[in-house]
Design a protein around this motif. Structure first.
Motif, mmCIF file in Angstrom:
data_model
loop_
_atom_site.group_PDB
_atom_site.id
_atom_site.type_symbol
_atom_site.label_atom_id
_atom_site.label_comp_id
_atom_site.label_asym_id
_atom_site.label_seq_id
_atom_site.Cartn_x
_atom_site.Cartn_y
_atom_site.Cartn_z
ATOM 1 N N THR A 1 0.749 -1.601 0.367
ATOM 2 C CA THR A 1 -0.638 -0.110 -0.555
ATOM 3 C C THR A 1 1.000 1.489 -0.493
ATOM 4 O O THR A 1 2.046 1.222 0.673
ATOM 5 C CB THR A 1 -0.963 0.170 1.289
ATOM 6 O OG1 THR A 1 -0.473 -0.005 2.447
ATOM 7 C CG2 THR A 1 -2.102 -1.058 1.369
ATOM 8 N N ARG A 2 -0.005 1.660 -0.421
ATOM 9 C CA ARG A 2 0.665 3.552 -0.513
ATOM 10 C C ARG A 2 0.607 3.805 1.057
ATOM 11 O O ARG A 2 -0.573 5.047 1.222
ATOM 12 C CB ARG A 2 0.582 4.650 -2.019
ATOM 13 C CG ARG A 2 1.708 5.753 -2.011
ATOM 14 C CD ARG A 2 1.120 6.577 -2.903
ATOM 15 N NE ARG A 2 2.020 7.785 -3.343
ATOM 16 C CZ ARG A 2 1.993 8.918 -3.574
ATOM 17 N NH1 ARG A 2 0.637 8.827 -4.674
ATOM 18 N NH2 ARG A 2 2.108 9.442 -3.613
ATOM 19 N N ASP A 3 1.929 4.912 1.209
ATOM 20 C CA ASP A 3 1.549 5.794 2.488
ATOM 21 C C ASP A 3 0.440 7.151 2.807
ATOM 22 O O ASP A 3 0.133 7.611 1.581
ATOM 23 C CB ASP A 3 2.433 6.292 3.339
ATOM 24 C CG ASP A 3 2.582 7.219 4.070
ATOM 25 O OD1 ASP A 3 1.524 6.904 5.081
ATOM 26 O OD2 ASP A 3 2.255 8.950 3.391
ATOM 27 N N ASP A 4 -0.917 6.902 3.288
ATOM 28 C CA ASP A 4 -1.639 8.051 2.981
ATOM 29 C C ASP A 4 -1.972 8.515 4.622
ATOM 30 O O ASP A 4 -2.795 9.303 4.780
ATOM 31 C CB ASP A 4 -2.747 7.491 3.045
ATOM 32 C CG ASP A 4 -3.792 7.961 1.959
ATOM 33 O OD1 ASP A 4 -3.845 9.043 1.210
ATOM 34 O OD2 ASP A 4 -5.356 7.329 1.525
ATOM 35 N N ASN A 5 -1.086 8.726 5.221
ATOM 36 C CA ASN A 5 -0.810 9.135 6.430
ATOM 37 C C ASN A 5 -0.276 10.476 6.162
ATOM 38 O O ASN A 5 -0.343 11.160 7.612
ATOM 39 C CB ASN A 5 -1.415 8.527 7.754
ATOM 40 C CG ASN A 5 -2.264 7.147 7.891
ATOM 41 O OD1 ASN A 5 -3.306 8.020 7.580
ATOM 42 N ND2 ASN A 5 -1.985 6.207 7.794
ATOM 43 N N ILE A 6 1.201 10.341 6.335
ATOM 44 C CA ILE A 6 2.895 11.081 6.353
ATOM 45 C C ILE A 6 1.476 12.616 5.946
ATOM 46 O O ILE A 6 1.939 13.267 7.134
ATOM 47 C CB ILE A 6 3.676 10.715 5.285
ATOM 48 C CG1 ILE A 6 3.968 9.919 6.476
ATOM 49 C CG2 ILE A 6 4.478 12.196 5.532
ATOM 50 C CD1 ILE A 6 5.236 9.071 5.513
ATOM 51 N N GLN A 7 1.530 12.574 4.900
ATOM 52 C CA GLN A 7 0.872 14.013 4.805
ATOM 53 C C GLN A 7 0.184 15.110 5.307
ATOM 54 O O GLN A 7 0.144 15.943 5.829
ATOM 55 C CB GLN A 7 0.642 14.861 3.111
ATOM 56 C CG GLN A 7 0.597 15.853 2.667
ATOM 57 C CD GLN A 7 0.094 15.738 0.940
ATOM 58 O OE1 GLN A 7 -0.221 14.733 0.186
ATOM 59 N NE2 GLN A 7 1.626 17.102 0.488
ATOM 60 N N TYR A 8 -1.102 14.173 5.425
ATOM 61 C CA TYR A 8 -1.674 14.578 6.291
ATOM 62 C C TYR A 8 -0.959 14.905 7.701
ATOM 63 O O TYR A 8 -1.474 16.348 8.678
ATOM 64 C CB TYR A 8 -2.886 13.957 6.483
ATOM 65 C CG TYR A 8 -3.963 13.957 7.654
ATOM 66 C CD1 TYR A 8 -5.163 14.737 7.033
ATOM 67 C CD2 TYR A 8 -4.253 13.933 8.528
ATOM 68 C CE1 TYR A 8 -6.464 15.678 7.775
ATOM 69 C CE2 TYR A 8 -5.373 14.704 10.225
ATOM 70 C CZ TYR A 8 -6.403 15.080 9.252
ATOM 71 O OH TYR A 8 -7.256 15.584 10.038
ATOM 72 N N LEU A 9 -0.556 14.248 8.805
ATOM 73 C CA LEU A 9 -0.143 14.247 9.728
ATOM 74 C C LEU A 9 0.938 15.289 9.778
ATOM 75 O O LEU A 9 1.194 16.434 10.855
ATOM 76 C CB LEU A 9 0.654 13.237 10.710
ATOM 77 C CG LEU A 9 -0.528 12.302 10.859
ATOM 78 C CD1 LEU A 9 -0.199 10.991 11.320
ATOM 79 C CD2 LEU A 9 -1.374 12.369 12.381
ATOM 80 N N ALA A 10 1.850 15.397 8.727
ATOM 81 C CA ALA A 10 2.575 16.468 8.782
ATOM 82 C C ALA A 10 1.904 17.782 8.642
ATOM 83 O O ALA A 10 2.399 18.621 9.392
ATOM 84 C CB ALA A 10 4.007 16.111 7.662
ATOM 85 N N THR A 11 1.424 18.228 7.973
ATOM 86 C CA THR A 11 0.411 19.364 7.580
ATOM 87 C C THR A 11 -0.348 19.436 9.571
ATOM 88 O O THR A 11 0.328 20.958 9.225
ATOM 89 C CB THR A 11 -0.810 19.262 6.412
ATOM 90 O OG1 THR A 11 0.273 18.908 5.174
ATOM 91 C CG2 THR A 11 -1.213 20.501 6.243
ATOM 92 N N ARG A 12 -0.739 19.202 9.858
ATOM 93 C CA ARG A 12 -1.661 19.491 11.095
ATOM 94 C C ARG A 12 -0.753 19.968 12.100
ATOM 95 O O ARG A 12 -1.065 20.364 12.645
ATOM 96 C CB ARG A 12 -2.329 17.945 10.946
ATOM 97 C CG ARG A 12 -3.625 17.715 10.446
ATOM 98 C CD ARG A 12 -5.219 19.192 10.078
ATOM 99 N NE ARG A 12 -5.416 18.941 11.391
ATOM 100 C CZ ARG A 12 -5.959 20.240 12.546
ATOM 101 N NH1 ARG A 12 -4.934 20.938 12.437
ATOM 102 N NH2 ARG A 12 -6.657 20.169 14.499
ATOM 103 N N LEU A 13 0.428 18.521 12.356
ATOM 104 C CA LEU A 13 1.259 19.446 13.011
ATOM 105 C C LEU A 13 2.087 20.812 13.164
ATOM 106 O O LEU A 13 2.288 21.051 13.933
ATOM 107 C CB LEU A 13 2.183 18.101 13.594
ATOM 108 C CG LEU A 13 1.890 16.135 13.780
ATOM 109 C CD1 LEU A 13 2.997 15.541 13.892
ATOM 110 C CD2 LEU A 13 1.464 16.581 15.263
ATOM 111 N N GLY A 14 2.303 20.346 11.747
ATOM 112 C CA GLY A 14 2.667 21.758 11.449
ATOM 113 C C GLY A 14 2.161 23.147 11.495
ATOM 114 O O GLY A 14 2.363 23.996 12.659
ATOM 115 N N GLU A 15 0.447 22.804 11.656
ATOM 116 C CA GLU A 15 -0.071 23.915 11.662
ATOM 117 C C GLU A 15 -0.448 24.009 13.233
ATOM 118 O O GLU A 15 -1.185 25.202 13.894
ATOM 119 C CB GLU A 15 -1.589 23.146 11.331
ATOM 120 C CG GLU A 15 -2.369 23.728 9.567
ATOM 121 C CD GLU A 15 -3.209 22.868 9.289
ATOM 122 O OE1 GLU A 15 -3.248 22.980 8.127
ATOM 123 O OE2 GLU A 15 -4.038 22.129 10.162
#
Lengths: 250, 250
Positions: A19-33
């Motif tokens: 599977t292709r990761d589908d969690n990193i970008q979401y968490l990276a963006t939210r944690l930056g915010e």
């Protein structure tokens, strides 16, 4: 105030390419915010010693650690007992979670499903509005499901409880047909003028032949970000580019 | 023969959420095909001490280490000197690479571009058929570009030179509307029968309401993979599922 986060993805499906990761970008963006930017990501297999060693290492080095995966009812779901081991506490039934899942599953609340009611002693459940079986926080470690829809719901339950840091500001320019080698010296001079910022240069090289570069100025000093962004715009114009604000087209 | 690989993604763009990773799944799949399966992935920022420490750690623990990112001409491209430092060797001009890039860039071969002609002493260039500036291998560490199109081209240049391991076989069943808690005990029994395999259970939970589970049997013993796949099919039928070969629909 600077706060730091690490992310630990647990399970074999990304390592095998299934599977292709589908969690990193979401968490990276939210944690930056939230002002808790990600400083490291690791993807590891569901091997007991590996999970325990990584949780132990990351929780000592970062303010907050987020894990995804390995909290379901099957034999390969071993994240919770491993986190308990990393904290040196028992992995035991959490009465309120047990009662909630017993009511949900009724006669189907078999031993496999009962495992999902066990948490490390002292952990606080993270509610799961999608499929009920919770994640949990213990110390600075936050354990979430790997299924993206459930992970996101758990994270948004957790987010208001996290101690936020200073927000990170960023501005991005991109331009076509201008290359890193042409602007590298000018960019380095801007970086040296604003050492408190991170200036990043990201070339793109698309299958359709479009090429160019995206330049990002990022940091907690908003005024410096604005000034550096202006200097980047001027540099790109000087070198013959046609800078556009924002990310390059996909 | 078992061989192991680790992947080190270097740069801030994935950690910040600016870009979605587009290299992991490609490399995970190709390394599995070559019998050098990925055992760990790390994403780290372009900070000198961090890169040196991670290269040093990973190259001691895995047969092959692949890195992506940080080999362009800008100030944030520091992978090559950091790898040189991890190996305790000089970072110096590689004459054949210098001559090639000088010919390519002509009068535009400025100091920033000349940096791309510097490699750790003793490294072997990895050809770059897309944009010329090479990656390199030194010892068991293989340094590639981060731009996906260039990374893939470099990897395919490198692949024939890698020592391959025994291939990994896998078979996957999925079924809708049957959940992990129902099949966990049966699946664990199959895992216990075939301890040489990795049996994985991957629930899916789509936005459109489709739910179910994918079950994977994987290992180097092809006959055992076939037998376990048959046992999984039988289990799913027994529990009222309608198993289909292959991955669940997206």
């Amino acid at each position: 105030m600077r706060r730091t986060a690490a992310l630990l993805l647990i399970g074999n499906e990304i390592l095998s390419g299934r599977t292709r990761d589908d969690n990193i970008q979401y968490l990276a963006t939210r944690l930056g915010e939230l002002g808790i930017p990600l400083h490291e990501i690791r993807v590891i297999p569901d091997i007991r010693e590996t999970i325990v060693a990584n949780v132990t290492d990351l929780r000592a080095r970062f303010d907050e650690v987020f894990t995804t995966g390995g909290i379901g009812p099957t034999h390969d779901d071993i994240t919770a007992p491993c986190v308990a081991e990393a904290f040196g506490v028992a992995w035991e039934f959490h009465p309120a979670t047990y009662d909630m899942l017993k009511e949900q599953f009724g006669a189907d609340f078999n031993p496999a499903r009962q495992r999902m009611a066990k948490l490390p002693r002292g952990a606080t459940p993270i509610p799961n509005p999608v499929s009920r079986a919770p994640g949990f926080s213990i110390g600075n470690v936050h354990v979430m499901a790997g299924v993206p829809r459930i992970m996101r719901a758990m994270f948004e339950e957790l987010a208001p409880t996290l101690k936020q840091g200073a927000p990170v500001f960023s501005r991005t320019w991109h331009t076509l047909n201008l290359f890193e080698g042409t602007i590298a010296d000018g960019l380095e001079a801007i970086q040296n003028t604003y050492p408190q910022l991170d200036l990043g240069s990201y070339p793109f090289h698309r299958e359709d032949g479009r090429r160019g570069v995206a330049l990002v100025a990022k940091g907690q000093d908003k005024e410096a970000v604005e000034q550096a962004a202006h200097a980047i715009y001027t540099l790109l114009k000087e070198k013959g580019g046609a800078p556009l604000e924002g990310e390059p087209p996909p």
